[in-house]
Write a protein that holds these residues in place. Structure first.
Motif, PDB file in Angstrom:
ATOM      1  N   TRP A 114      -8.038  -3.636  -4.411  1.00  0.00           N
ATOM      2  CA  TRP A 114      -6.796  -2.876  -4.412  1.00  0.00           C
ATOM      3  C   TRP A 114      -6.291  -2.622  -5.837  1.00  0.00           C
ATOM      4  O   TRP A 114      -5.862  -1.509  -6.160  1.00  0.00           O
ATOM      5  N   TYR A 137      -0.740  -5.918   2.926  1.00  0.00           N
ATOM      6  CA  TYR A 137      -1.350  -4.586   3.070  1.00  0.00           C
ATOM      7  C   TYR A 137      -0.281  -3.497   3.082  1.00  0.00           C
ATOM      8  O   TYR A 137      -0.395  -2.484   2.382  1.00  0.00           O
ATOM      9  N   TRP A 170       1.309  -3.022  -0.361  1.00  0.00           N
ATOM     10  CA  TRP A 170       0.376  -2.344  -1.280  1.00  0.00           C
ATOM     11  C   TRP A 170       0.324  -0.851  -0.980  1.00  0.00           C
ATOM     12  O   TRP A 170       0.429  -0.011  -1.885  1.00  0.00           O
ATOM     13  N   SER A 207      -8.329  -6.892  -0.873  1.00  0.00           N
ATOM     14  CA  SER A 207      -7.263  -7.512  -1.659  1.00  0.00           C
ATOM     15  C   SER A 207      -7.838  -8.443  -2.720  1.00  0.00           C
ATOM     16  O   SER A 207      -8.806  -9.167  -2.473  1.00  0.00           O
TER      17      SER A 207
END
Length: 449
Positions: free
Chosen positions: A161, A226, A229, A292
């Motif tokens: 990410w 998640y 992000w 991640s």
């Protein structure tokens, strides 16, 4: 075969999931005819329903006394398959592994159960046994416009990410570059992919594989990691928000038109994405979905289908159905199925065969990404997508929450807390209906794409 012998043939009523691909079932029908030539005693009656209607059609036919012998269900409909009942209130399907009973061959066909790739075997291992035989499998990938990425000064495809964010920032600084760095559809499968990568258990009872799921949590640290992000990517101008849920077409067009450098999409999209690059004059790379930086990578969501076996069949019929499943799963036949529609090979034998043929080299090299990504699983319950009732509606609760976050400025944590309460109500509703006797109501048979 004479007319009298024709009438004595054992019919295997085999229903398969239908998808909007031209001539999708032709390879299955060819395998059925081949099987009949090998075993004249059997007739394989191949039928199909659209994947969103199959569960309801089978439930209706079964309650009317017309159950299939075997049927393939989309992975997202797995709980529906588990909960489909016969008229006497008993489950329609039994475990394929239990029916095989440790045999190494059936009607002369080697049993390939132990050769199934780990990701598929784990997904279909329910209550300690392989419940269904995988037929097709897909997952999510990162598609990259390498030409634009290099122009932005980035030489390595992002793997995490943070690396995606850094690459998108470099793209944003590119003079006359694309409007955004990345896009993907607001679709429930991306939530599933993220949770499986992070090893998060969306529901209790080992993610629904060691008993019926009774609790669901959309506010776990993994889910919120998640969501935040994704939200940050949108706020920073890197994520292209097309303004509606499930907009696969919109994110594809953005990539094809070079409005973005990256797109997340299904492995089934591989041929179309590569062709978009060829048509647009840019190089496309296909790599695993970024993960991640702060959580260990556990596994992957898988799409596709598994073949379920009806319970209570006479031995000859059951053996015919099981033998046909094994025939569909020979290395050669799995390889043919893969080449026809891009489904990833579901057995190690098929992968080895394709490797020996050089299939994963040259123009088909992008298929290797799927094979390699599916190997990345740690075998924990969270590494496979959850099994639960009302999954279609619960996924829409996630999608609608994300829509509010991006389109209406909702706070991610507060909105997903609200979505989690909604998901709990939906799961409770499903449990109330499916623990009761009688036909399942139509809203319990909804399947999402």
């Amino acid at each position: 075969m004479g007319e009298a012998n024709q009438q004595d043939r054992i019919t295997i009523d085999a229903l398969f999931t239908g998808y909007p691909f031209p001539n999708f079932l032709e390879p299955i029908e060819e395998r059925a005819r081949e099987f009949e030539e090998l075993h004249p005693r059997y007739r394989i009656k191949v039928g199909s329903f659209y994947f969103q209607n199959l569960g309801e059609e089978i439930s209706k036919a079964t309650l009317e006394g017309r159950p299939p012998t075997m049927a393939s269900y989309y992975t997202g409909a797995t709980q529906i398959a588990r909960d489909t009942l016969k008229a006497d209130g008993t489950p329609l399907f039994t475990s394929v592994e239990k029916a095989i009973g440790g045999r190494t061959e059936i009607l002369g066909h080697p049993v390939v159960l132990d050769d199934i790739i780990t990701a598929c075997r784990d997904f279909y291992t329910i209550d300690g046994t392989v419940a269904a035989m995988p037929l097709s499998v897909s997952t999510m990938h990162l598609y990259t416009n390498v030409t634009l990425l290099k122009a932005a000064g980035v030489t390595e495809i992002p793997r995490t990410w943070r690396e995606i964010e850094a690459a998108c920032q470099a793209v944003a600084e590119l003079e006359d570059g694309p409007s955004h760095g990345i896009s993907w559809a607001n679709d429930g499968k991306f939530f599933q992919q993220a949770m499986a990568q992070l090893g998060a258990r969306l529901v209790d009872h080992e993610n629904g594989r060691d008993g019926r799921a009774t609790t669901v949590d959309l506010t776990s640290p993994e889910m919120l990691a998640y969501v935040t992000w994704w939200h940050r990517m949108h706020q920073d101008g890197h994520y292209l928000y097309t303004g509606k849920v499930e907009d696969w077409e919109g994110s594809f067009k953005a990539f094809a038109d070079q409005q973005v450098v990256f797109r997340l999409s299904s492995s089934f999209d591989g041929p179309y994405m590569v062709k978009a690059g060829q048509d647009g004059g840019f190089e496309v790379a296909v790599t695993p979905t970024p993960y991640s930086d702060d959580f260990p990578r556990a596994g992957n969501w898988i799409g596709g289908d598994g073949i379920w076996l009806a319970d209570g069949l006479d031995k000859e019929t059951e053996d015919g159905a099981l033998a046909f499943m094994q025939y569909l799963s020979t290395p050669a036949n799995v390889a043919k199925w893969h080449k026809s529609f891009g489904t990833s090979p579901v057995t190690n034998g098929a992968i080895a065969l394709l490797e020996s043929e050089g299939w994963f080299d040259g123009e088909h090299a992008y298929h290797r990404a799927t094979v390699e990504q599916l190997k990345a699983t740690d075998g924990t319950p969270g590494a496979s997508a959850a099994l639960l009732g009302h999954f279609a509606q619960i996924q829409h609760a996630m999608m609608n929450a994300m829509e509010d976050v991006m389109g209406r400025g909702a706070d991610p944590v507060a909105r997903f807390t609200q979505a989690s309460a909604e998901a709990t109500r939906l799961l409770d509703d499903y449990g109330a209906h499916c623990l009761a006797t009688g036909p399942r109501p139509a809203h319990c048979l909804v399947v999402d794409s």
